[in-house]
Scaffold this active site. Structure first.
Site, PDB file in Angstrom:
ATOM      1  N   ASP A 149     114.055 -56.462  40.765  1.00  0.00           N
ATOM      2  CA  ASP A 149     115.329 -55.767  40.669  1.00  0.00           C
ATOM      3  C   ASP A 149     115.065 -54.419  39.991  1.00  0.00           C
ATOM      4  O   ASP A 149     114.052 -54.253  39.303  1.00  0.00           O
ATOM      5  CB  ASP A 149     116.304 -56.622  39.852  1.00  0.00           C
ATOM      6  CG  ASP A 149     117.661 -55.950  39.730  1.00  0.00           C
ATOM      7  OD1 ASP A 149     118.104 -55.316  40.700  1.00  0.00           O
ATOM      8  OD2 ASP A 149     118.266 -56.075  38.647  1.00  0.00           O
ATOM      9  N   ASP A 184     117.681 -51.915  38.278  1.00  0.00           N
ATOM     10  CA  ASP A 184     118.398 -51.512  37.058  1.00  0.00           C
ATOM     11  C   ASP A 184     118.404 -52.632  36.017  1.00  0.00           C
ATOM     12  O   ASP A 184     118.716 -53.775  36.314  1.00  0.00           O
ATOM     13  CB  ASP A 184     119.826 -51.117  37.413  1.00  0.00           C
ATOM     14  CG  ASP A 184     119.848 -49.968  38.413  1.00  0.00           C
ATOM     15  OD1 ASP A 184     118.915 -49.147  38.381  1.00  0.00           O
ATOM     16  OD2 ASP A 184     120.782 -49.901  39.242  1.00  0.00           O
TER      17      ASP A 184
END
Ligand code: ZN
Length: 424
Positions: free
Chosen positions: A260, A262
């Site tokens: 992922d 952020d």
């Protein structure tokens, strides 16, 4: 393979005119392409590779000490190929010989640099070349020092937009895409090569771009390394002996670590929408460097509803990713690909872009991005990992069938590094 080219007749041109100056401490008296790697010349691996894919028509461009190459390979029959030689009277650079031997070229041909160790799926690259209708296709890859490499910019369709030579403007951000010096060319390109010495990367490709010839970038993480320095030579030999060179060929499924973005790699701010907000979390680059070293693909899969909400344009998002890749590159780390979901299912906001307000297959927790990446990169999902800071990351990983999905704390320094140390 479906093709309109009789690809077995495609010639392989091996540029082997260079001197071995920088590697003199390893091999002073032999051409660079004859530098021994695990007992045989580096260029012999190239001939074996070409033969394996059915390309048996080889043309060597030789110069300095070229007789040694001819003495060793002869007519090629020992390798089951046919070899001819073009002797340069003076050094012509990487491209300067081609106009002189244009009559010997096939309509489409390969260009290898003889001092490069590589193993790649030639069929897949040729297919990409044909599908894009390109006049030239350049093998591009990320490396661990993009800041002092010549870079190539491509568009969404994989067509080359610009060549960015070093030194780079420190204020600019770039995707980490380096010209690996391995090409498929159409004969039409040769008429743009002037007489005398010239270089593909420095002169010819920029000129082809100016003349609006369609040039494609083929992005791959297969093994390709030149023998520039004794350090690199030692590393390449180690990689041959460990089987790494062969193993990275696209035809073998590879494991990946899906990440992922952020809160995991860069600091989560509320709806990151400008490149100025990109800030690497401590330990993130070190973690990705470990993923790179372990032979796993590093692939970002990120939900970006900022697009659907019109808080960020696709160009802004591209700029954000350029900055991210530039920052990682400064710390010798790279991601192999970035997949993002621009969608969001909830309609009815005044600023929204309706075309992205859909129920898609890519928004996590759905596994669409991971599955797309698996198809694009021939990923072995069962040997892969997913790391994120939200439950939907874990669910997406599980839905894609990865070996393990790991939840880490948002914006926590070294959290990714710890997770990688546990997994790899
Ligand atoms: Zn989506």
């Amino acid at each position: 393979m479906e093709t309109n080219i009789d690809f077995c007749k495609m010639k392989v041109v091996i540029i082997a005119g260079g001197k071995g100056t920088r590697i003199a401490s390893v091999a002073a008296d032999i051409p660079k392409s004859m530098i021994p790697i695990a007992g045989k010349p580096v260029v012999e691996y190239q001939i074996e590779l070409a033969k394996r894919y059915g390309f048996t028509d080889i043309l060597f461009v030789v110069g300095h000490l070229g007789d040694q190459i001819e003495t060793y390979f002869g007519d090629g029959s020992r390798w089951g190929v046919t070899i001819s030689y073009f002797h340069e009277q003076e050094p012509l650079g990487t491209s300067g010989a081609l106009p002189l031997l244009v009559n010997q070229l096939t309509d489409e041909f390969w260009v290898f640099y003889g001092d490069t160790m590589m193993d790649f799926d030639m069929e897949a690259m040729l297919q990409a070349h044909q599908q894009r209708g390109a006049k030239a296709t350049l093998f591009l890859h990320p490396n661990d020092h993009p800041y002092d490499s010549d870079l190539v910019e491509i568009d969404e369709q994989g067509m080359v937009k610009a060549f960015i030579s070093k030194p780079h403007d420190p204020a600019q951000d770039y995707r980490n895409l380096v010209n690996a010096a391995l090409y498929i060319l159409n004969k039409d390109c040769v008429s743009y090569i002037p007489e005398g010495k010239s270089d593909f990367g420095k002169h010819i490709f920029p000129s082809l771009l100016t003349h609006q010839l369609p040039l494609a970038g083929y992005v791959s993480s297969e093994y390709i390394k030149d023998m520039g320095t004794p350090d690199r030579w030692a590393k390449v030999e180690k990689d041959v002996l460990s089987g790494k060179v062969a193993r990275l060929n696209r035809k073998y499924p590879r494991p990946a670590v899906f990440l992922d973005r952020d809160g995991v790699i860069c600091k989560e701010v509320n709806l990151l929408s400008q490149k100025q907000q990109v800030e690497l979390l401590p330990g993130a680059a070190a973690a990705i460097k470990q993923i790179n070293a372990a032979g796993y693909l590093a692939i970002i899969v990120t939900n970006q509803p900022v697009i659907a909400r019109n808080l960020c344009s696709l160009d802004d998002l591209a700029d954000i990713h350029k900055r991210l890749e530039t920052r990682l590159g400064e710390e010798h780390a790279f991601v192999d690909a970035i997949y993002f979901c621009p969608h969001h299912p909830d309609k009815g906001y005044p600023e929204e872009r309706v075309e992205y307000k859909i129920e898609c297959m890519c928004r996590k927790p759905k596994p669409g991005m991971l599955l797309q990446a698996a198809s694009d990169w021939n990923i072995d999902l069962q040997q892969s990992y997913m790391i994120g800071d939200r439950q939907w990351d874990v669910m997406a990983g599980e839905a894609a069938g990865v070996k393990k999905s790991v939840l880490i704390e948002t914006n926590k320094a070294d959290a990714l590094l710890h997770a990688i140390n546990e997994l790899l």
